[in-house]
Design a protein around this motif. Structure first.
Motif, short mmCIF file in Angstrom:
data_model
loop_
_atom_site.label_atom_id
_atom_site.label_comp_id
_atom_site.label_asym_id
_atom_site.label_seq_id
_atom_site.Cartn_x
_atom_site.Cartn_y
_atom_site.Cartn_z
N TYR A 1 0.86 -1.19 0.00
CA TYR A 1 0.00 0.00 0.00
C TYR A 1 0.89 1.23 0.00
N ALA A 2 0.42 2.28 -0.68
CA ALA A 2 1.21 3.52 -0.68
C ALA A 2 1.28 4.09 0.73
N GLY A 3 0.28 3.75 1.54
CA GLY A 3 0.26 4.21 2.93
C GLY A 3 -1.02 3.73 3.61
N GLN A 4 -1.25 4.18 4.85
CA GLN A 4 -2.44 3.76 5.58
C GLN A 4 -3.70 4.30 4.92
N THR A 5 -3.57 5.46 4.25
CA THR A 5 -4.74 6.06 3.59
C THR A 5 -5.37 5.08 2.60
N GLU A 6 -4.51 4.43 1.82
CA GLU A 6 -5.03 3.51 0.80
C GLU A 6 -5.65 2.26 1.43
N LEU A 7 -5.13 1.82 2.57
CA LEU A 7 -5.75 0.69 3.27
C LEU A 7 -7.13 1.09 3.78
N LEU A 8 -7.21 2.29 4.33
CA LEU A 8 -8.49 2.78 4.85
C LEU A 8 -9.53 2.84 3.73
N ALA A 9 -9.12 3.40 2.59
CA ALA A 9 -10.06 3.54 1.47
C ALA A 9 -10.50 2.18 0.96
N GLU A 10 -9.54 1.25 0.89
CA GLU A 10 -9.88 -0.11 0.41
C GLU A 10 -10.87 -0.78 1.37
N CYS A 11 -10.60 -0.70 2.66
CA CYS A 11 -11.50 -1.34 3.64
C CYS A 11 -12.89 -0.69 3.60
N ALA A 12 -12.89 0.63 3.42
CA ALA A 12 -14.18 1.35 3.42
C ALA A 12 -14.84 1.32 2.05
N ARG A 13 -14.14 0.74 1.09
CA ARG A 13 -14.66 0.64 -0.28
C ARG A 13 -15.02 2.00 -0.85
N VAL A 14 -14.12 2.97 -0.64
CA VAL A 14 -14.33 4.29 -1.27
C VAL A 14 -13.21 4.55 -2.26
N GLU A 15 -13.59 5.21 -3.37
CA GLU A 15 -12.57 5.54 -4.38
C GLU A 15 -12.28 7.04 -4.39
N ARG A 16 -13.17 7.81 -3.73
CA ARG A 16 -12.97 9.26 -3.69
C ARG A 16 -12.54 9.63 -2.27
N PHE A 17 -11.28 9.92 -2.09
CA PHE A 17 -10.76 10.25 -0.76
C PHE A 17 -9.58 11.18 -0.93
N GLY A 18 -9.22 11.84 0.17
CA GLY A 18 -8.09 12.79 0.08
C GLY A 18 -7.30 12.84 1.37
N MET A 19 -6.08 13.32 1.24
CA MET A 19 -5.19 13.46 2.40
C MET A 19 -5.10 14.94 2.74
N MET A 20 -5.66 15.30 3.89
CA MET A 20 -5.67 16.72 4.29
C MET A 20 -4.94 16.88 5.62
N PHE A 21 -4.24 18.00 5.74
CA PHE A 21 -3.51 18.29 6.98
C PHE A 21 -4.15 19.49 7.65
N VAL A 22 -4.38 19.35 8.94
CA VAL A 22 -5.04 20.39 9.73
C VAL A 22 -4.16 20.70 10.94
N ALA A 23 -3.98 22.00 11.22
CA ALA A 23 -3.17 22.37 12.39
C ALA A 23 -3.64 23.71 12.91
N ARG A 24 -3.67 23.84 14.24
CA ARG A 24 -4.06 25.12 14.85
C ARG A 24 -2.83 25.79 15.41
N SER A 25 -2.63 27.06 15.03
CA SER A 25 -1.42 27.77 15.47
C SER A 25 -1.42 28.01 16.98
N PRO A 26 -0.35 27.66 17.67
CA PRO A 26 -0.26 27.98 19.09
C PRO A 26 0.00 29.47 19.32
N HIS A 27 0.35 30.16 18.24
CA HIS A 27 0.66 31.60 18.36
C HIS A 27 -0.60 32.45 18.18
#
Ligand SMILES: NC(=O)c1ccc[n+]([C@@H]2O[C@H](COP(=O)([O-])OP(=O)(O)OC[C@H]3O[C@@H](n4cnc5c(N)ncnc54)[C@H](O)[C@@H]3O)[C@@H](O)[C@H]2O)c1
Ligand SMILES: N[C@H](C(=O)O)[C@H](O)COP(=O)(O)O
Length: 357
Positions: free
Chosen positions: A144-170
Motif C-alpha cells: 500500500y502507498a500508505g495507511q490512507t489507501e488501506l483505509l479507502a480499500e476497507c471502506a470501499r471508497v474511491e474518492r478520498f483525500g489526504m488533508m492536513f489540519v493544524a491550529r497555530s499555538p501563536h
C-alpha cells in the motif's frame, strides 16, 4: 409462570445511555512497535482528560514494556497502560526500538486493519492511526502507498483525500491543506494531475469544509504546478493549457466560493505563514490545495510539524493520524514529542462531534 417483563430503561438510564453514546468512541492503532507510536500514545493520553472513549489496537505487552522503559527513563507524562482499554491483536511480538522487522511491519498492519474493520462494524466513530513505515509494510507483503489507501480499500471508497489540519499555538489560526497527489514519484505528478482529479479533490474539500468546519462559502487557494505558475508559459505550460481553464470552469460551477489560483507555489505560503506566526494577521484563505506531496508538506511541516494532523477525507468515518512517522532514529529514547498524536486524538473527537450533530 410469571411472564418476564422486559424492564424498560428508566428515563435516567436512557439519558445516561444517550450521554454515553454521544461521547466519541476512538479506535487507536498502535503503529509500528519499533517506532515511537507506543510512546506518543502513552504520552498523548496522559495530557489531561479527553471527552471520548479510547480503545487501543496493538498488544498490551508492547505498551507495558514501553511504559516501563519511559518510567525507567524518568518520564513524568505517560499514562499507565493498566488504565487503558487495549485489544490484543495477534500474538505478542518482540520489538526492539528503532529496529523494524517484517514482524513489526506485519503486526502494525494488523493493528490498523483490525481498528478499521471494528470501526466499519459500528463499534467506533473514529480511527486514529499510529505511525507505520511504508517500506516495512512492503517487506511484510502489504503493498500500500500508505495507511490512507488501506483505509479507502476497507471502506470501499474511491474518492478520498489526504488533508492536513493544524491550529497555530501563536494565533489559534487553523491551517488546512489538501494534497491533490500524494505518494507517487515526483516525475509522475504532471501526468497524474488532470482536471478530473482536481475536480474530485475540490469536491471532497468543499464537502469537508462544509460538514466538518461549517464553512459554506470558503476561500480556497490553489497552487500552480510550475515555478511562478509557469510565468505565462515560459516555465511550463500546465497552467495555461488546462489549470487556468479548469479554474474558470470551477468558478462558474461554484459561484459561492472564492477560488484563487493558480498561485505561484512559493509565495502561496507567505500569508498562511504570517497568519500562523503573527497575531492579528488574517489569512485570505480557509484552505490550500497543493498539487503534490512536498509542495504542501514542506510548508505544513515547517510551520506545524509538532502539531499538524493528517486526516483522510471522504471516508464514512473519521480518521486522523499524527503528521510524523515512526522516527526509528529516536525510538526508545523517551524524547518523542506527543503533541501531534494528541492533536490527532482531539481532532478526531472534534470531527466526530460534528458528524453526530
Ligand atoms: N503517520 C504515519 O504513518 C507516517 C507519517 C510520516 C511518515 N511515515 C513513515 O515513517 C517512516 C519514517 O519517515 P521519516 O523519517 O521521513 O519521518 P519521521 O517523521 O519518522 O522522522 C523525521 C524526523 O523527525 C523526527 N521526529 C518524528 N516524529 C517526532 C516526534 N514525535 N518527536 C520528536 N521528533 C520526531 C525523527 O526523529 C526524524 O529525525 C517512513 O516509512 C515514512 O513513510 C509515516
Ligand atoms: N504523507 C503523510 C505524512 O507525511 O504525514 C504520511 O506518509 C501518512 O500517509 P498515510 O496516512 O497514508 O500512511
Amino acid at each position: 409462570m410469571l411472564k418476564k417483563r422486559r424492564l424498560q430503561p428508566s428515563s435516567f438510564t436512557r439519558l445516561r445511555l444517550a450521554v454515553v453514546q454521544q461521547r466519541p468512541r476512538l479506535a487507536i492503532a498502535l503503529g509500528d512497535p519499533a517506532g515511537i507510536g507506543p510512546e506518543v500514545i502513552l504520552k498523548a493520553l496522559a495530557h489531561g482528560s479527553l471527552d471520548c472513549g479510547v480503545t487501543i489496537f496493538g498488544h498490551r505487552s508492547l505498551l507495558t514494556d514501553c511504559y516501563q522503559q519511559l518510567i525507567d527513563q524518568g518520564a513524568q507524562d505517560c499514562i499507565d497502560p493498566e488504565r487503558l482499554m487495549i485489544v490484543d491483536v495477534g500474538e505478542s511480538i518482540s520489538a526492539h526500538w528503532g529496529q523494524p522487522t517484517v514482524e513489526t511491519g506485519a503486526a502494525s498492519f494488523c493493528y490498523a486493519k483490525t481498528a478499521i474493520e471494528r470501526t466499519l462494524a459500528g463499534e467506533f466513530d473514529a480511527v486514529v492511526t499510529g505511525p507505520i513505515a511504508k517500506s516495512v509494510w512492503k517487506q511484510a507483503g502489504h503493498h500500500y502507498a500508505g495507511q490512507t489507501e488501506l483505509l479507502a480499500e476497507c471502506a470501499r471508497v474511491e474518492r478520498f483525500g489526504m488533508m492536513f489540519v493544524a491550529r497555530s499555538p501563536h494565533t489559534q489560526w487553523q491551517l488546512r491543506a489538501l494534497l491533490a497527489t500524494t505518494h507517487i514519484p515526483l516525475a509522475e505528478v504532471p501526468r497524474q494531475l488532470t482536471p478530473g482529479l482536481l475536480s474530485l479533490k475540490l469536491d471532497l474539500l468543499l464537502n469537508c469544509l462544509k460538514d466538518n468546519f461549517g464553512l459554506t462559502a470558503p476561500r480556497i487557494a490553489i497552487a500552480g504546478l510550475n515555478p511562478h505558475s509557469g510565468e505565462q508559459g515560459q516555465l511550463g505550460r500546465e497552467e495555461i493549457d488546462w489549470i487556468i481553464p479548469w479554474l474558470e470552469e470551477m468558478r462558474s460551477q461554484h459561484p459561492q466560493i472564492t477560488l484563487d489560483g493558480p498561485i505561484p507555489p512559493d509565495t502561496m505560503w507567505v500569508k498562511p505563514g504570517q497568519a500562523w506566526y503573527g497575531p492579528g494577521i488574517d489569512a485570505p484563505h480557509d484552505a490550500y490545495l497543493a498539487l503534490y506531496h512536498d509542495q504542501g508538506l514542506i510548508p505544513v511541516k515547517l510551520m506545524a510539524f509538532d502539531r499538524a494532523v493528517n486526516t483522510t477525507i471522504g471516508l464514512p468515518f473519521v480518521r486522523t493520524s499524527p503528521d510524523h512517522g515512526t522516527a526509528f532514529d529516536i525510538a526508545g529514547q523517551g524524547i518523542a514529542d506527543a503533541t501531534s498524536m494528541r492533536a490527532a486524538i482531539e481532532l478526531a473527537i472534534e470531527l466526530t462531534a460534528h458528524r453526530q450533530n
